[in-house]
Design an enzyme around this catalytic site. Structure first.
Site, PDB file in Angstrom:
ATOM      1  N   HIS A 198       0.839  -1.204   0.000  1.00  0.00           N
ATOM      2  CA  HIS A 198       0.000   0.000   0.000  1.00  0.00           C
ATOM      3  C   HIS A 198       0.875   1.255   0.000  1.00  0.00           C
ATOM      4  CE1 HIS A 198      -3.064   2.935   1.281  1.00  0.00           C
ATOM      5  NE2 HIS A 198      -2.183   3.324   2.189  1.00  0.00           N
ATOM      6  N   ASP A 235       6.636  20.328 -27.178  1.00  0.00           N
ATOM      7  CA  ASP A 235       6.776  19.066 -26.446  1.00  0.00           C
ATOM      8  C   ASP A 235       7.817  19.291 -25.363  1.00  0.00           C
ATOM      9  OD1 ASP A 235       6.822  16.363 -25.643  1.00  0.00           O
ATOM     10  OD2 ASP A 235       6.342  15.721 -27.667  1.00  0.00           O
ATOM     11  N   TRP A 273       7.186   0.687   3.508  1.00  0.00           N
ATOM     12  CA  TRP A 273       7.591   1.418   2.304  1.00  0.00           C
ATOM     13  C   TRP A 273       8.996   1.961   2.464  1.00  0.00           C
ATOM     14  CZ3 TRP A 273       8.324   6.665   0.657  1.00  0.00           C
ATOM     15  CH2 TRP A 273       8.347   7.599   1.689  1.00  0.00           C
ATOM     16  N   SER A 330      13.166   6.529 -13.097  1.00  0.00           N
ATOM     17  CA  SER A 330      12.175   7.191 -13.929  1.00  0.00           C
ATOM     18  C   SER A 330      11.991   8.631 -13.490  1.00  0.00           C
ATOM     19  CB  SER A 330      10.856   6.420 -13.840  1.00  0.00           C
ATOM     20  OG  SER A 330       9.795   7.210 -14.280  1.00  0.00           O
ATOM     21  N   SER A 331      11.866   8.834 -12.194  1.00  0.00           N
ATOM     22  CA  SER A 331      11.594  10.190 -11.712  1.00  0.00           C
ATOM     23  C   SER A 331      12.801  11.099 -11.876  1.00  0.00           C
ATOM     24  CB  SER A 331      11.176  10.156 -10.245  1.00  0.00           C
ATOM     25  OG  SER A 331       9.997   9.433 -10.117  1.00  0.00           O
ATOM     26  N   HIS A 344      12.313  13.204   2.650  1.00  0.00           N
ATOM     27  CA  HIS A 344      11.648  14.473   2.902  1.00  0.00           C
ATOM     28  C   HIS A 344      11.468  15.310   1.642  1.00  0.00           C
ATOM     29  CE1 HIS A 344       9.476  17.138   5.387  1.00  0.00           C
ATOM     30  NE2 HIS A 344       9.948  18.059   4.560  1.00  0.00           N
ATOM     31  N   GLU A 356      10.989  14.204  -1.085  1.00  0.00           N
ATOM     32  CA  GLU A 356       9.905  13.497  -1.770  1.00  0.00           C
ATOM     33  C   GLU A 356       8.536  14.026  -1.358  1.00  0.00           C
ATOM     34  OE1 GLU A 356       9.503  11.411  -4.104  1.00  0.00           O
ATOM     35  OE2 GLU A 356       7.554  10.476  -3.748  1.00  0.00           O
ATOM     36  N   TYR A 369       7.741  16.885  -0.569  1.00  0.00           N
ATOM     37  CA  TYR A 369       7.482  18.158  -1.246  1.00  0.00           C
ATOM     38  C   TYR A 369       7.368  17.978  -2.749  1.00  0.00           C
ATOM     39  CZ  TYR A 369       7.429  20.312   3.136  1.00  0.00           C
ATOM     40  OH  TYR A 369       7.036  20.617   4.391  1.00  0.00           O
ATOM     41  N   SER A 381      -3.660  26.678  -6.854  1.00  0.00           N
ATOM     42  CA  SER A 381      -3.543  28.100  -7.173  1.00  0.00           C
ATOM     43  C   SER A 381      -4.345  28.425  -8.426  1.00  0.00           C
ATOM     44  CB  SER A 381      -2.076  28.484  -7.378  1.00  0.00           C
ATOM     45  OG  SER A 381      -1.326  28.193  -6.229  1.00  0.00           O
ATOM     46  N   HIS A 436      14.033  14.819  11.040  1.00  0.00           N
ATOM     47  CA  HIS A 436      12.832  14.730  11.881  1.00  0.00           C
ATOM     48  C   HIS A 436      12.127  13.384  11.713  1.00  0.00           C
ATOM     49  CE1 HIS A 436      10.432  16.926   8.468  1.00  0.00           C
ATOM     50  NE2 HIS A 436      10.475  15.644   8.242  1.00  0.00           N
ATOM     51  N   HIS A 437      12.542  12.583  10.763  1.00  0.00           N
ATOM     52  CA  HIS A 437      11.923  11.267  10.630  1.00  0.00           C
ATOM     53  C   HIS A 437      12.506  10.251  11.595  1.00  0.00           C
ATOM     54  CE1 HIS A 437       9.491  12.242   7.119  1.00  0.00           C
ATOM     55  NE2 HIS A 437      10.470  13.055   6.820  1.00  0.00           N
ATOM     56  N   THR A 478       4.453  27.871   3.886  1.00  0.00           N
ATOM     57  CA  THR A 478       3.207  27.165   3.607  1.00  0.00           C
ATOM     58  C   THR A 478       2.024  27.987   4.104  1.00  0.00           C
ATOM     59  OG1 THR A 478       4.495  25.188   4.046  1.00  0.00           O
ATOM     60  CG2 THR A 478       2.153  24.894   3.704  1.00  0.00           C
ATOM     61  N   LYS A 484       1.126  30.682   1.775  1.00  0.00           N
ATOM     62  CA  LYS A 484       0.333  30.211   0.639  1.00  0.00           C
ATOM     63  C   LYS A 484      -1.136  30.121   1.013  1.00  0.00           C
ATOM     64  CE  LYS A 484       3.558  27.748  -2.122  1.00  0.00           C
ATOM     65  NZ  LYS A 484       3.292  27.041  -3.338  1.00  0.00           N
ATOM     66  N   ARG A 513       1.883   2.087  14.984  1.00  0.00           N
ATOM     67  CA  ARG A 513       1.550   1.860  13.586  1.00  0.00           C
ATOM     68  C   ARG A 513       1.928   0.424  13.206  1.00  0.00           C
ATOM     69  NH1 ARG A 513       6.205   4.888   9.986  1.00  0.00           N
ATOM     70  NH2 ARG A 513       4.850   4.285   8.275  1.00  0.00           N
TER      71      ARG A 513
END
Ligand code: HEM
Ligand SMILES: [Cu+2]
Lengths: 579, 221
Positions: free
Chosen positions: A124, A153, A188, A218-219, A302, A304, A306, A317, A351-352, A377, A380, A499
């Site tokens: 998941h 393109d 994960w 890929s990314s 982290h 990631e 964002y 927006s 922080h993780h 944030t 925004k 968890r």
């Protein structure tokens, strides 16, 4: 003969089939889990067969091959990315419902084995992040960004095809793992030493390593492609500070991909070396150091989050401005805030793992850095609210998602600030409070953003609108289902429920897990509404055609902005959108 | 938006073509559009190099944290040889120099022989580097320096051979470019190919200087 067999199949034996254990062990637990696993494998096989039969029946193989699979067109590649994302979304939601069902009846047991539950949260999480969220936002950027900057393109269309292929291969691996051999149970994050060969000799972790590594490559390539396109292929007159906000967030996301993905490539690559070539990077013996993995993983992890949230920020927006009938409030500030977030996102990874043994001073520094991200944030959020203020607000489907987002996301942000306080984090680390927090960011943030964008830009891609009634139903099911499924987890987390627990022995948890289970069912309804919306829209597509009498097609904010920048006067309705 | 924001859509093509977009590329003024796409490719390659640099940077950092993890196995002083590391460094530095000469020949010379000559010399230096590096690994293996022996050695073998693999890839690319040069002549794609390979080659040189200072000099000091 057996030599040939073993060189072809290696460690792959009959026991890789999901019903194998059930045939040998008839205890109720094995039977139930066997039936579920077999059902899932059956759905994969049937789904694949159905797709093949359908395409053959329609006689569309040639069309599919030459118009889609081998097309370098950014619009088609974008759509194919989104198709992958939707298929994977469906699977991951079903898995989530199984997990919530397990915990709803999990007092003193439940119906899933620990092994099975471990696979569920691992697939998941892996799917949602790497094969739902990433392809979804990659697809939307692929489609929209070149149109917004007036490029024909992307800079490297073939590279774009390669990216699509890599993601598709990774997603296929995760699907195949339902049929052959179980997937990893390492979560994960895949932390060693649990994922090392000595603790996990099976193929599960290998599936995970390969799938994730393919997606990461890929990314990385996608990020390079997007960034170069935005820097080099803007139409004349499309200055950086004329770019639509969505393109700005796409740029920041692309930069994060370029710098944020390599750490994961390194982490999974080294883990693979440990497993395949007997290295000792992260092992518990012979001088390995598993903390290196944790640092590498979150140096990716982290940024990631964002990568996942910035494109929705850009989408919202556009949506707030369009459906308030106003220009976006504070364009420049929003751009600056986006860039601040992108830079800060590289400074907070620790922080993780506040609880994993660094000194209090280091924890404090990272805690403060984390809270700092709240400032841009927050800016925004105010900008969006001020965009709506005194606007002519139309509560279209994208707007409903956007309003759901802004209210729920602020809540999630608050709980993030709580978690960023190291002393508090010691209490709720690894609890369901954390699970509630990140879903509170990911569902209202990322997922609502993607669904909002789909509703918003669908007419541009296909020439007809998505049906609204089922659209509203889906949106409200998502919002309500989300609240029901995840607010109880905050309570459970504060009560101390860890968890990734397959079962628990604390009767006080029960009402809350049941409530969360009901929420999951509402979310399942939301998924069904989405499918129905798609179906009804396609059925009634002629009634919802948007091209009638408008030579420019559907005018969206980005397109209009582009034409305005180029000094072109728009005819008809589109002129009203021109500021 | 007011009227003065209206932008002229036409470029001034000749002006554009004469601007030097980046050092080393010499496609001539006739290639205005070509220049645009080539520039994109080179820029894209720079960006790719940046993300590759992150990979090396992280492996360097990991290596430093693993220095203490020898687990009683052989460490730098038992395994490294200053002499061959120095030879490797010199070979690679020389190859960067010769690639520089090739770039100059590409930019300022019409005839191809000089270009091909410098490229071939570069290739030979690269291959010589790889030969010495493999010889080094061989000696290390003979002295018990295998990655499965300790965390420290694992870190070494995840960093240094990755650089070697990059050099191998670069050599193969160079051979391919020489082949293209022979078949297609010095056309624009071959020129940008050489330009991008040059970026990679110098990049690998810089990474090696990091390896030499940190791993070899640091290890033996
Ligand atoms: C659609 C509704 C969703 C539901 C009902 C749901 C439910 C769950 C549940 C029950 C867990 C396991 C919690 C535990 O560890 O005890 C979980 C974990 C997780 N979910 Fe979701 N989820 C949903 C959507 C998402 C989305 C949209 C994302 C990301 C884009 C996501 C990402 C994750 C991740 C990363 C984990 C952690 C996996 C791990 O522990 O390794 N989920 N989710
Ligand atoms: Cu974080």
């Amino acid at each position: 003969m057996s030599d040939a067999m073993s060189s072809i199949f290696g460690r792959l034996g009959w026991d890789a089939l999901p019903f194998w254990s059930m045939l040998h062990d008839h205890s109720p637990m094995t039977l139930i889990n066997g039936v579920i696993a077999t059902g899932a494998a059956g759905m994969v096989v049937l789904g694949a067969l159905a797709a093949i039969v359908l395409v053959s029946w329609l006689g569309k193989w040639k069309y599919l091959w030459s118009e889609w699979l081998t097309s370098p067109d950014h619009k088609k590649i974008g759509i194919m990315f989104i198709v992958i994302a939707l298929v994977m979304l469906a699977r991951a939601i079903i898995e989530a419902v199984f997990m919530r069902a397990q915990q709803a009846v999990g007092l003193d047991g439940g119906f899933l084995t620990a092994e099975h539950f471990g696979e569920l949260f691992t697939t998941h999480g892996t799917i949602m992040v790497f094969f739902m969220a990433m392809p979804f936002l990659t697809g939307i950027i692929n489609y929209v960004m070149p149109l917004q900057i007036g490029a024909r393109d992307l800079s490297f269309p073939v590279l774009n095809q390669v990216s699509l292929g890599l993601t598709a291969a990774g997603a296929a691996l995760v699907m195949i793992s339902l049929v052959l051999a179980p997937f990893s149970t390492g979560g994960w994050t895949g932390y060693p030493p649990f994922t090392e060969l000595s603790y996990n000799p099976g193929a599960g972790v290998d599936y995970w390593i390969w799938a994730v590594t393919l997606s990461t490559l890929s990314s990385t390539l996608t990020g390079i492609n997007f960034a170069v396109t935005i820097f080099k292929k803007r139409a004349p007159g499309m200055k950086l500070f004329r770019m639509p906000l969505f393109t700005w967030t796409a740029l920041c996301t692309a930069i994060l991909m370029i710098f944020g993905m390599p750490p994961l490539t390194v982490a999974t690559g080294l883990l693979a070396l440990d497993r395949y070539l007997d290295f000792h990077m992260f092992t518990t013996d012979l001088g390995g150091n598993m903390m290196n993995y944790v640092n590498l993983f979150w140096a990716f992890g982290h940024p990631e989050v964002y990568i996942l949230i910035l494109p929705p920020f850009g989408i919202f927006s556009e949506v707030f401005a369009t459906f308030s009938g106003k220009r976006i409030y504070g364009y420049k500030i929003l751009v600056i805030a986006t860039m601040c977030i992108a830079v800060l996102s590289f400074t907070v990874w620790l922080h993780h793992f506040f609880t994993m043994g660094q000194s209090a001073h280091i924890n404090a520094a990272f805690g403060i850095a984390t809270m700092l991200i709240g400032i841009p944030t927050g800016v925004k959020v105010y900008d969006w609210m001020l965009t709506m203020y005194r606007g002519r607000i139309r509560l279209s489907v994208p707007m409903v998602y956007a309003i759901g987002f802004i209210m729920l996301f602020v809540l999630g942000g608050m709980t993030g600030i709580i978690l960023a306080t190291p002393s508090v984090d010691y209490q709720i680390h690894n609890s369901l409070f954390l699970v509630a927090h990140f879903h509170n960011m990911l569902i209202p943030g990322l997922l609502f953003g993607m669904l909002s964008a789909t509703n918003f830009w669908f007419p541009k891609a296909f020439g007809f609108r998505l049906e609204e009634r089922w659209g509203y139903r889906a949106a409200f099911c998502w919002i309500i289902g989300f609240m029901l499924a995840f607010f109880p987890l905050y309570v459970l987390g504060l009560m101390g429920m860890p968890r990734r627990s397959v079962a628990y022995f604390e009767p006080q948890y029960l009402p809350w897990t049941i409530m969360a289970g009901i929420g999951a069912l509402v979310i399942l309804c939301a998924l069904l509404c989405l499918l129905l919306q798609l179906w009804v829209s396609i059925r009634d597509r002629h009634a919802n055609n948007v091209f009638v009498g408008d030579p420019l097609g559907w005018p969206d904010a980005g397109m209009v902005g582009l034409l305005t920048a180029a000094g072109i006067q728009l005819p008809g309705a589109a002129r009203d959108l021109q500021h | 938006m007011s009227q003065n924001n209206v932008i002229p859509i036409e470029h001034n093509a000749t002006q554009d073509a004469q601007k030097t977009r980046h050092p080393g590329l010499n496609l001539g003024p006739a290639h205005a559009h070509e220049e645009d796409t080539r520039e994109e490719m080179v820029f894209g390659f720079w960006v790719f190099m940046m993300s590759d640099l992150i990979i090396f940077g992280l492996l360097f950092a990991t290596y430093v944290t693993m220095l203490g993890g020898t687990a009683g196995g052989p460490g730098p002083s038992e395994l490294f040889e200053m002499k061959s590391a120095f030879i490797e460094t010199m070979l690679l530095l020389a190859s960067s120099f010769t690639f520089g000469m090739a770039s100059l020949a590409l930019k300022y010379r019409e005839d191809r022989t000089r270009l091909v000559f410098w490229l071939v010399v570069t290739l030979l230096l690269g291959v010589a580097f790889l030969f010495f590096e493999l010889k080094d690994f061989h000696t290390m293996f003979d002295n018990g320096g295998v990655p499965s022996r300790s965390g420290y050695l694992s870190a070494f073998f995840s960093l240094v051979p990755l650089h070697g693999l990059h050099v191998t890839g670069a050599c193969i690319w160079l051979v391919a470019l020489l082949g293209q040069l022979a078949v297609y002549g010095l056309d624009a794609p071959v020129k940008t190919g050489i330009l991008r390979l040059a970026i990679l080659w110098h990049f690998l040189d810089i990474v090696w200087i990091g390896i030499f200072s940190l791993v070899y000099l640091g290890g033996l000091s």
